[in-house]
Design a protein around this motif. Structure first.
Motif, short mmCIF file in Angstrom:
data_model
loop_
_atom_site.label_atom_id
_atom_site.label_comp_id
_atom_site.label_asym_id
_atom_site.label_seq_id
_atom_site.Cartn_x
_atom_site.Cartn_y
_atom_site.Cartn_z
N SER A 28 0.84 -1.20 0.00
CA SER A 28 0.00 0.00 0.00
C SER A 28 0.87 1.25 0.00
CB SER A 28 -0.92 0.02 1.22
OG SER A 28 -0.17 0.20 2.42
N PHE A 55 3.70 3.44 -1.72
CA PHE A 55 4.32 3.66 -3.03
C PHE A 55 5.83 3.55 -2.97
CE2 PHE A 55 6.28 6.37 -6.22
CZ PHE A 55 5.67 5.94 -7.39
N GLN A 77 -6.03 0.66 -1.08
CA GLN A 77 -4.60 0.87 -1.34
C GLN A 77 -3.90 -0.42 -1.75
OE1 GLN A 77 -2.96 3.87 -1.45
NE2 GLN A 77 -4.98 4.76 -1.16
N LYS A 86 -4.36 0.05 -5.70
CA LYS A 86 -3.10 0.75 -5.92
C LYS A 86 -1.92 -0.22 -5.97
CE LYS A 86 0.01 4.07 -3.66
NZ LYS A 86 0.18 4.96 -2.49
N ILE A 115 0.20 -0.25 -9.40
CA ILE A 115 1.51 0.38 -9.35
C ILE A 115 2.63 -0.65 -9.42
CG2 ILE A 115 3.04 1.90 -8.03
CD1 ILE A 115 0.58 3.26 -9.28
N THR A 167 -13.10 -3.53 -5.53
CA THR A 167 -11.66 -3.61 -5.83
C THR A 167 -11.35 -4.81 -6.71
OG1 THR A 167 -11.09 -4.89 -3.83
CG2 THR A 167 -11.08 -2.49 -3.64
#
Length: 265
Positions: free
Chosen positions: A62, A64, A109, A113, A117, A155
Motif C-alpha cells: 500500500s 508507493f 490501497q 493501488k 503500481i 476492488t
C-alpha cells in the motif's frame, strides 16, 4: 540469467500455495510479503526442498515508496523476472456504515493501488523477456455486488477489468495477462467459520488454495485470459452474468448477514 517469478502476499494462504506449486515445477522465485511474516524461513524451506533459487523482499504494497524500493532492489540485484503474480489482497465482512475509514482505505490501497503500481513498476522487467506473464488474483466477487463486504467486491472488479484491458495492450508485446477468480478458500479460522454459516451452498463452493494455485498456473501458461476454478464457481459466474441483480440481491444479502452475526458472537 535465471528467470524468476514474483509472488506477492506469499507468506500464507493462496500466495504460499502459489510459491509451493511453482517451486515443485522448478521455477526460481521472488517472494514478497509484509514484514514479520516468517518469509525468510519459508524461503529457506523452499530452497532446501526443491533446490531452486528463492529471494524474498518484505514490503507493504500500500506504500508507493516500498514498491519503488522493491523495483530498484530487483534492478540492483540484476534479477530477471518473467512472471508476476499479483496475489496480495485484503477483504472482510462488515457493513459499510460500521467500517473504519482507515480499513476502507487500506483495502483500496492494497487491492487497487498495490496491484496497478506494482504491475507498472515491474513491466519493464517483463518486457525484457520474449514470453512473460502477469497473473492477477481477482475473485468471483468481481462479477456481482456483495453487500456487507465493504469495498472488497469493487476492488476485485477493478482487478478483473484492469487485467482484461492490460492484456489487450500487451498481447502484441510478448506479455500475456491472465486473471483468476476464485471463490471462498478456507485460508484461516475466521473464513472457515463464516463459510459454515452459509450452509451446504457455502460448503460446495469451497476450493482449496492448492487447487486454485494449480488451476491458475495451468491456465496462465496455456494462454487463458480468465480462470474460474471449480464447477460451482463457474455456475455462480454465469448466474451473476445472466440473472438481474434485483433477483439475486435478497439471497446474497441474507447469506452475508449470517456471517456478520457469527463474527459478532
Amino acid at each position: 540469467m535465471k528467470k524468476h517469478i514474483v509472488i506477492t502476499g506469499a507468506s500464507s494462504g493462496l500466495g504460499r500455495a502459489f510459491a509451493i506449486a511453482f517451486a515443485k515445477r522448478g521455477h526460481h522465485l521472488v517472494l514478497v510479503a509484509l514484514p514479520n511474516e516468517n518469509l525468510s524461513e519459508f524461503t529457506a524451506d523452499l530452497h532446501k526442498d526443491y533446490g531452486i533459487n528463492v529471494e524474498y523482499f518484505e514490503a507493504d504494497l500500500s506504500n508507493f515508496s516500498m514498491i519503488e524500493n522493491f523495483a530498484n532492489w530487483l534492478k540492483n540485484n540484476e534479477i530477471c523476472v518473467n512472471v508476476l503474480v499479483n496475489n496480495a489482497g485484503i477483504g472482510g465482512s462488515k457493513s459499510f456504515q460500521e467500517s473504519e475509514t482507515e480499513q476502507l482505505d487500506r483495502i483500496i490501497q492494497v487491492n487497487v493501488k498495490g496491484t496497478a503500481i506494482l504491475t507498472r513498476s515491474l513491466l519493464p522487467f517483463l518486457l525484457q523477456n520474449t514470453n512473460s506473464y502477469i497473473l492477477n488474483v481477482a475473485s468471483i466477487a468481481a462479477f456481482s455486488p456483495l453487500p456487507y463486504k465493504m469495498v472488497y467486491p469493487a476492488t476485485k472488479a477493478f482487478i478483473y477489468s484492469f487485467s482484461l484491458s492490460l492484456g489487450s495492450e500487451l498481447k502484441e508485446k510478448g506479455v500475456k495477462v491472465c486473471v483468476v477468480n476464485p471463490g471462498a478458500m478456507p485460508t484461516n479460522e475466521d473464513i472457515r467459520r463464516r463459510i459454515k454459516t452459509q450452509g451446504w451452498l457455502g460448503r460446495i463452493s469451497i476450493t482449496s488454495t492448492e487447487y486454485v494455485a494449480e488451476k491458475a498456473i495451468e491456465g496462465v501458461f496455456s494462454g487463458k485470459t480468465i480462470i474460474v476454478p471449480g464447477l460451482v464457481n463457474w455456475f455462480n459466474y454465469w448466474i451473476f452474468k445472466l440473472v438481474p441483480w434485483y433477483f439475486i440481491e435478497p439471497l446474497v444479502s441474507r447469506i452475508i448477514r449470517r456471517e456478520l452475526v457469527v463474527s459478532a458472537s
